[in-house]
Design a protein around this motif. Structure first.
Motif, PDB file in Angstrom:
ATOM      1  N   ALA A  56       0.830  -1.208   0.000  1.00  0.00           N
ATOM      2  CA  ALA A  56       0.000   0.000   0.000  1.00  0.00           C
ATOM      3  C   ALA A  56       0.860   1.251   0.000  1.00  0.00           C
ATOM      4  CB  ALA A  56      -0.898   0.005   1.232  1.00  0.00           C
ATOM      5  N   ALA A  57       0.281   2.331  -0.488  1.00  0.00           N
ATOM      6  CA  ALA A  57       0.925   3.640  -0.416  1.00  0.00           C
ATOM      7  C   ALA A  57       0.605   4.254   0.943  1.00  0.00           C
ATOM      8  CB  ALA A  57       0.401   4.543  -1.529  1.00  0.00           C
ATOM      9  N   VAL A  58       1.585   4.911   1.541  1.00  0.00           N
ATOM     10  CA  VAL A  58       1.378   5.622   2.799  1.00  0.00           C
ATOM     11  C   VAL A  58       1.118   7.079   2.441  1.00  0.00           C
ATOM     12  CG1 VAL A  58       2.406   6.274   5.005  1.00  0.00           C
ATOM     13  CG2 VAL A  58       2.895   4.020   4.011  1.00  0.00           C
ATOM     14  N   ILE A  59      -0.023   7.590   2.874  1.00  0.00           N
ATOM     15  CA  ILE A  59      -0.465   8.919   2.467  1.00  0.00           C
ATOM     16  C   ILE A  59      -0.321   9.909   3.614  1.00  0.00           C
ATOM     17  CG2 ILE A  59      -2.489  10.239   1.712  1.00  0.00           C
ATOM     18  CD1 ILE A  59      -3.433   7.642   0.340  1.00  0.00           C
ATOM     19  N   ASP A  60       0.147  11.101   3.313  1.00  0.00           N
ATOM     20  CA  ASP A  60       0.222  12.191   4.283  1.00  0.00           C
ATOM     21  C   ASP A  60      -1.156  12.841   4.341  1.00  0.00           C
ATOM     22  OD1 ASP A  60       0.492  14.719   5.525  1.00  0.00           O
ATOM     23  OD2 ASP A  60       2.593  14.842   4.934  1.00  0.00           O
ATOM     24  N   HIS A  61      -1.883  12.630   5.420  1.00  0.00           N
ATOM     25  CA  HIS A  61      -3.259  13.124   5.539  1.00  0.00           C
ATOM     26  C   HIS A  61      -3.349  14.639   5.469  1.00  0.00           C
ATOM     27  CE1 HIS A  61      -3.835   9.105   7.690  1.00  0.00           C
ATOM     28  NE2 HIS A  61      -4.166   8.988   6.432  1.00  0.00           N
ATOM     29  N   GLU A  62      -2.358  15.327   6.025  1.00  0.00           N
ATOM     30  CA  GLU A  62      -2.383  16.795   5.974  1.00  0.00           C
ATOM     31  C   GLU A  62      -2.348  17.300   4.543  1.00  0.00           C
ATOM     32  OE1 GLU A  62      -0.056  19.223   8.627  1.00  0.00           O
ATOM     33  OE2 GLU A  62       0.184  17.504   9.985  1.00  0.00           O
ATOM     34  N   ARG A  63      -1.530  16.667   3.702  1.00  0.00           N
ATOM     35  CA  ARG A  63      -1.377  17.109   2.311  1.00  0.00           C
ATOM     36  C   ARG A  63      -2.635  16.917   1.479  1.00  0.00           C
ATOM     37  NH1 ARG A  63       3.767  19.095   0.466  1.00  0.00           N
ATOM     38  NH2 ARG A  63       5.217  18.629   2.120  1.00  0.00           N
ATOM     39  N   ILE A  64      -3.532  16.051   1.930  1.00  0.00           N
ATOM     40  CA  ILE A  64      -4.773  15.850   1.173  1.00  0.00           C
ATOM     41  C   ILE A  64      -5.973  16.493   1.872  1.00  0.00           C
ATOM     42  CG2 ILE A  64      -3.948  13.767   0.017  1.00  0.00           C
ATOM     43  CD1 ILE A  64      -5.776  12.180   1.975  1.00  0.00           C
ATOM     44  N   GLY A  65      -5.702  17.392   2.823  1.00  0.00           N
ATOM     45  CA  GLY A  65      -6.782  18.159   3.433  1.00  0.00           C
ATOM     46  C   GLY A  65      -7.457  17.515   4.626  1.00  0.00           C
ATOM     47  N   LEU A  66      -6.789  16.564   5.269  1.00  0.00           N
ATOM     48  CA  LEU A  66      -7.326  15.948   6.483  1.00  0.00           C
ATOM     49  C   LEU A  66      -6.302  16.086   7.613  1.00  0.00           C
ATOM     50  CD1 LEU A  66      -8.771  12.711   4.827  1.00  0.00           C
ATOM     51  CD2 LEU A  66     -10.094  14.651   5.693  1.00  0.00           C
ATOM     52  N   PRO A  67      -6.074  17.321   8.082  1.00  0.00           N
ATOM     53  CA  PRO A  67      -5.001  17.550   9.048  1.00  0.00           C
ATOM     54  C   PRO A  67      -5.309  17.146  10.488  1.00  0.00           C
ATOM     55  CG  PRO A  67      -6.136  19.594   8.627  1.00  0.00           C
ATOM     56  CD  PRO A  67      -6.728  18.560   7.695  1.00  0.00           C
ATOM     57  N   VAL A  68      -6.570  16.931  10.813  1.00  0.00           N
ATOM     58  CA  VAL A  68      -6.933  16.591  12.190  1.00  0.00           C
ATOM     59  C   VAL A  68      -7.000  15.073  12.325  1.00  0.00           C
ATOM     60  CG1 VAL A  68      -8.674  16.837  14.003  1.00  0.00           C
ATOM     61  CG2 VAL A  68      -8.244  18.739  12.424  1.00  0.00           C
ATOM     62  N   LEU A  69      -6.193  14.556  13.230  1.00  0.00           N
ATOM     63  CA  LEU A  69      -6.166  13.123  13.498  1.00  0.00           C
ATOM     64  C   LEU A  69      -6.603  12.919  14.942  1.00  0.00           C
ATOM     65  CD1 LEU A  69      -5.381  10.385  12.223  1.00  0.00           C
ATOM     66  CD2 LEU A  69      -3.105  10.717  13.198  1.00  0.00           C
ATOM     67  N   ALA A  70      -7.486  11.959  15.174  1.00  0.00           N
ATOM     68  CA  ALA A  70      -7.980  11.714  16.528  1.00  0.00           C
ATOM     69  C   ALA A  70      -8.138  10.221  16.768  1.00  0.00           C
ATOM     70  CB  ALA A  70      -9.322  12.414  16.734  1.00  0.00           C
ATOM     71  N   LEU A  71      -8.053   9.865  18.032  1.00  0.00           N
ATOM     72  CA  LEU A  71      -8.367   8.516  18.477  1.00  0.00           C
ATOM     73  C   LEU A  71      -9.681   8.616  19.227  1.00  0.00           C
ATOM     74  CD1 LEU A  71      -4.841   7.416  19.724  1.00  0.00           C
ATOM     75  CD2 LEU A  71      -5.924   6.948  17.522  1.00  0.00           C
ATOM     76  N   VAL A  72     -10.655   7.870  18.772  1.00  0.00           N
ATOM     77  CA  VAL A  72     -11.992   7.922  19.361  1.00  0.00           C
ATOM     78  C   VAL A  72     -12.261   6.571  20.009  1.00  0.00           C
ATOM     79  CG1 VAL A  72     -14.457   8.250  18.911  1.00  0.00           C
ATOM     80  CG2 VAL A  72     -12.760   9.556  17.597  1.00  0.00           C
ATOM     81  N   ARG A  73     -12.524   6.609  21.297  1.00  0.00           N
ATOM     82  CA  ARG A  73     -12.847   5.386  22.030  1.00  0.00           C
ATOM     83  C   ARG A  73     -14.361   5.308  22.171  1.00  0.00           C
ATOM     84  NH1 ARG A  73      -8.999   8.056  24.265  1.00  0.00           N
ATOM     85  NH2 ARG A  73     -10.069   8.652  26.168  1.00  0.00           N
ATOM     86  N   LEU A  74     -14.908   4.141  21.839  1.00  0.00           N
ATOM     87  CA  LEU A  74     -16.355   3.932  21.866  1.00  0.00           C
ATOM     88  C   LEU A  74     -16.696   2.861  22.886  1.00  0.00           C
ATOM     89  CD1 LEU A  74     -19.286   4.106  20.723  1.00  0.00           C
ATOM     90  CD2 LEU A  74     -18.549   2.474  18.956  1.00  0.00           C
ATOM     91  N   ARG A  75     -17.582   3.197  23.789  1.00  0.00           N
ATOM     92  CA  ARG A  75     -18.113   2.218  24.736  1.00  0.00           C
ATOM     93  C   ARG A  75     -19.426   1.724  24.136  1.00  0.00           C
ATOM     94  NH1 ARG A  75     -17.938   4.390  30.475  1.00  0.00           N
ATOM     95  NH2 ARG A  75     -15.741   4.183  29.990  1.00  0.00           N
ATOM     96  N   TYR A  76     -19.394   0.539  23.563  1.00  0.00           N
ATOM     97  CA  TYR A  76     -20.531   0.011  22.807  1.00  0.00           C
ATOM     98  C   TYR A  76     -21.387  -0.844  23.737  1.00  0.00           C
ATOM     99  CZ  TYR A  76     -22.841  -1.605  18.550  1.00  0.00           C
ATOM    100  OH  TYR A  76     -23.750  -1.850  17.564  1.00  0.00           O
ATOM    101  N   PRO A  77     -22.642  -0.474  23.940  1.00  0.00           N
ATOM    102  CA  PRO A  77     -23.448  -1.094  24.997  1.00  0.00           C
ATOM    103  C   PRO A  77     -24.113  -2.425  24.648  1.00  0.00           C
ATOM    104  CG  PRO A  77     -24.704   0.637  23.933  1.00  0.00           C
ATOM    105  CD  PRO A  77     -23.330   0.633  23.300  1.00  0.00           C
ATOM    106  N   THR A  78     -23.953  -2.933  23.438  1.00  0.00           N
ATOM    107  CA  THR A  78     -24.678  -4.138  23.036  1.00  0.00           C
ATOM    108  C   THR A  78     -23.766  -5.098  22.292  1.00  0.00           C
ATOM    109  OG1 THR A  78     -26.482  -4.951  21.652  1.00  0.00           O
ATOM    110  CG2 THR A  78     -25.510  -2.892  20.992  1.00  0.00           C
ATOM    111  N   GLY A  79     -24.190  -6.331  22.198  1.00  0.00           N
ATOM    112  CA  GLY A  79     -23.431  -7.335  21.455  1.00  0.00           C
ATOM    113  C   GLY A  79     -23.813  -7.392  19.986  1.00  0.00           C
ATOM    114  N   ASN A  80     -24.784  -6.589  19.554  1.00  0.00           N
ATOM    115  CA  ASN A  80     -25.192  -6.538  18.156  1.00  0.00           C
ATOM    116  C   ASN A  80     -24.274  -5.567  17.409  1.00  0.00           C
ATOM    117  OD1 ASN A  80     -26.404  -6.337  15.678  1.00  0.00           O
ATOM    118  ND2 ASN A  80     -28.253  -5.331  16.423  1.00  0.00           N
ATOM    119  N   TYR A  81     -23.302  -6.106  16.681  1.00  0.00           N
ATOM    120  CA  TYR A  81     -22.300  -5.260  16.035  1.00  0.00           C
ATOM    121  C   TYR A  81     -22.700  -4.781  14.645  1.00  0.00           C
ATOM    122  CZ  TYR A  81     -19.262  -6.671  19.848  1.00  0.00           C
ATOM    123  OH  TYR A  81     -18.725  -6.883  21.079  1.00  0.00           O
ATOM    124  N   ARG A  82     -23.863  -5.190  14.151  1.00  0.00           N
ATOM    125  CA  ARG A  82     -24.290  -4.794  12.813  1.00  0.00           C
ATOM    126  C   ARG A  82     -24.303  -3.257  12.652  1.00  0.00           C
ATOM    127  NH1 ARG A  82     -27.391  -7.347   8.577  1.00  0.00           N
ATOM    128  NH2 ARG A  82     -27.298  -9.141   9.944  1.00  0.00           N
TER     129      ARG A  82
END
Length: 148
Positions: A56-82
């Motif tokens: 795969a190619a490694v892309i610089d997100h800032e250069r393509i207009g996506l400069p904000v990078l975040a880690l989002v943690r999700l507390r998922y309350p159910t076992g239905n992953y659909r």
């Protein structure tokens, strides 16, 4: 799934390919002091064994207009992953998703155009459960090749 046994030459080839997936067989052959045909056969074997799963190619997100990078943690309350999988399929801003242990169920890597865009994306994610968002200031180590 069983682990494949790798020798030092395999590891040197894997390290070289992780650093430059476009390296020619001739370049790889020089790296490991083997003939290009022997290297071609080894790489083919590593691909067939599922050790190398793609290139795969490694892309610089800032250069393509996506400069904000975040880690989002999700507390998922159910076992239905659909609904979660549907969200992933329709949210291209989510670059990675990891099912984890602990209080949170998933950790997502998200790229956004702006803080407002990040807020929109995390709003969609929070429709599934409580989220905690950490904005990445910098990445002192973005990717590290696996080495022996």
């Amino acid at each position: 799934m069983t682990a494949i046994s790798l020798d030092p030459v395999d590891w040197r080839l894997l390290e070289a390919l992780q650093r430059n997936g476009r390296a020619s067989y001739a370049e790889l052959a020089r790296t490991v002091s083997m003939s290009p045909s022997a290297v071609t056969e080894r790489v083919r074997r590593l691909e067939e064994a599922g050790v190398i799963t793609g290139y795969a190619a490694v892309i610089d997100h800032e250069r393509i207009g996506l400069p904000v990078l975040a880690l989002v943690r999700l507390r998922y309350p159910t076992g239905n992953y659909r609904p979660f999988h549907e969200l992933l399929a329709t949210t291209p801003e989510v670059l990675e998703a990891h099912h984890v242990t602990g209080d949170d169920c998933f950790v997502l890597k998200v790229a956004a155009r702006s803080m407002r865009h990040l807020e929109e994306v995390t709003g969609r994610i929070s429709g599934l459960g409580p989220v905690t968002t950490s904005v990445v200031y910098s990445s002192p180590l973005e990717r590290r090749p696996l080495v022996l």
